[in-house]
Motif scaffolding. Structure first.
Motif, mmCIF file in Angstrom:
data_model
loop_
_atom_site.group_PDB
_atom_site.id
_atom_site.type_symbol
_atom_site.label_atom_id
_atom_site.label_comp_id
_atom_site.label_asym_id
_atom_site.label_seq_id
_atom_site.Cartn_x
_atom_site.Cartn_y
_atom_site.Cartn_z
ATOM 1 N N UNK A 143 33.989 -20.541 12.006
ATOM 2 C CA UNK A 143 33.843 -19.549 13.062
ATOM 3 C C UNK A 143 33.937 -18.172 12.411
ATOM 4 N N UNK A 144 33.054 -17.287 12.824
ATOM 5 C CA UNK A 144 32.965 -15.957 12.222
ATOM 6 C C UNK A 144 33.126 -14.902 13.306
ATOM 7 N N UNK A 145 33.883 -13.871 13.001
ATOM 8 C CA UNK A 145 34.064 -12.753 13.942
ATOM 9 C C UNK A 145 34.319 -11.492 13.134
ATOM 10 N N UNK A 146 33.625 -10.428 13.484
ATOM 11 C CA UNK A 146 33.834 -9.156 12.803
ATOM 12 C C UNK A 146 33.484 -9.186 11.331
ATOM 13 N N UNK A 147 32.508 -10.007 10.952
ATOM 14 C CA UNK A 147 32.080 -10.072 9.560
ATOM 15 C C UNK A 147 33.020 -10.830 8.643
ATOM 16 N N UNK A 148 33.998 -11.539 9.200
ATOM 17 C CA UNK A 148 34.924 -12.346 8.407
ATOM 18 C C UNK A 148 34.992 -13.767 8.982
ATOM 19 N N UNK A 149 35.374 -14.692 8.145
ATOM 20 C CA UNK A 149 35.599 -16.066 8.598
ATOM 21 C C UNK A 149 36.973 -16.137 9.248
ATOM 22 N N UNK A 150 37.026 -16.562 10.495
ATOM 23 C CA UNK A 150 38.296 -16.619 11.217
ATOM 24 C C UNK A 150 38.855 -18.030 11.342
#
Length: 319
Positions: free
Chosen positions: A289-296
């Motif tokens: 899952x990705x959010x804000x250009x990072x892997x979360x």
């Protein structure tokens, strides 16, 4: 929709091809309800068993065989969801929904080279309602919430029909779906563009192969979480690993302990993911899952029972 009668088929009898043709819809429904392809297959098989166990006169009395099959399959899934909660409380480590490959990426090619799908996973439509983050949110719902939400919000059944299927009032089903919708909104991150997620996953793969802890940390959100599912049959961390640095060190340690590990970029439940193979055998399937250009979030499935669609042996067993 009507279809020509088959030879020897009486017009008043349900069309056998139409009955079998419902299988795709039923597998799609059951997989979303259960989060397990194996359990979805069992639920659909039980549904057809009940249909064919009815005498012909009772089959003929069914106004809509498709609606009958959907109702029975949903009720079978409701029963399985109730018992699954007990089973998963005894599960060794974390339970993650069963990952599915893209049809074009299966070993042996689409449908094993046949015009019609031969693997049950071939019947599952990969869209946002089967991405791993969505399925994990569904796992936190009550069985009734999950069924009402999937039937109404995903398959677009009106609440009066949902009520008939689950045996509740339309108002109660509306409340269940609303509650489920709130859970989804609260838990899910905005959907990242596929190309951007694919690039992040590719960079993660390259940093993992290079054992570059700093690069891995840079790709992960500071509060990222990695959850592994070994099912007690293979080695896997039993609790989620939280934090960019602990996750980076953990995956590097895995690479050190498993020399010869090959990482492949693959579609996992409709989104970019990774498959780890050793000596040509699939050992891990990872969804992101990705959010804000990072892997979360990372979900790493290692339980061999859940990797059947990803293996040559699994395809042979399915046939």
């Amino acid at each position: 929709m009507t279809t020509p009668s088959e030879p020897g088929h009486h017009p008043s009898e349900p069309d056998p091809s139409a009955i079998v043709g419902e299988r795709r819809q039923l597998i799609n429904l059951a997989y979303r309800l259960l989060g397990s392809l194996a359990e979805a297959e069992d639920a659909v098989q039980e549904t057809y068993t009940r249909w064919y166990a009815m005498p012909p006169e009772r089959q003929q009395a069914v106004a809509s065989p498709g609606a009958w099959l959907t109702t029975v399959a949903t009720r079978v899934c409701l029963d399985l969801l109730g018992s699954a909660r007990v089973r998963r409380e005894r599960y060794v480590g974390e339970w993650i929904p069963e990952p599915l490959p893209d049809r074009a990426e299966w070993i042996g090619g689409p449908g094993g080279g046949h015009e019609e799908p031969t693997d049950p996973a071939d019947w599952v439509t990969l869209d946002e309602s089967v991405n791993m983050a969505f399925l994990v949110v569904l796992e936190a719902m009550t069985p009734a919430e999950r069924v009402a939400f999937i039937l109404h919000d995903v398959f677009r059944y009106p609440f009066p029909e949902v009520a008939e299927i689950v045996g509740r009032t339309p108002a109660a089903c509306r409340q269940l779906a609303t509650s489920a919708r709130r859970r989804v909104r609260a838990a899910q991150a905005p959907t990242a563009p596929r190309a951007g997620q694919a690039n992040l996953v590719r960079h993660f793969k390259e940093a993992w192969e290079a054992r570059d802890i700093a690069a891995l940390v840079g790709l992960l959100a500071p509060d990222a979480t990695m959850t592994a599912d070994g099912g007690g049959t293979v080695g896997a961390v039993l609790r989620p690993v939280v934090g960019a640095d602990p996750i980076a060190r953990y995956v590097v340690r895995i690479a050190d302990l498993a020399p010869g590990l090959t990482l492949l970029e693959r579609t996992v439940n409709g989104r970019p993911g990774l498959v780890a193979q050793r000596a040509g055998r699939t050992a891990t399937v990872a969804a992101f899952e990705v959010d804000g250009g990072r892997i979360t979030r990372i979900w790493a499935v290692r339980n061999p029972e859940k990797l059947r669609p990803w293996t040559e042996e699994g395809r042979r067993r399915a046939h």
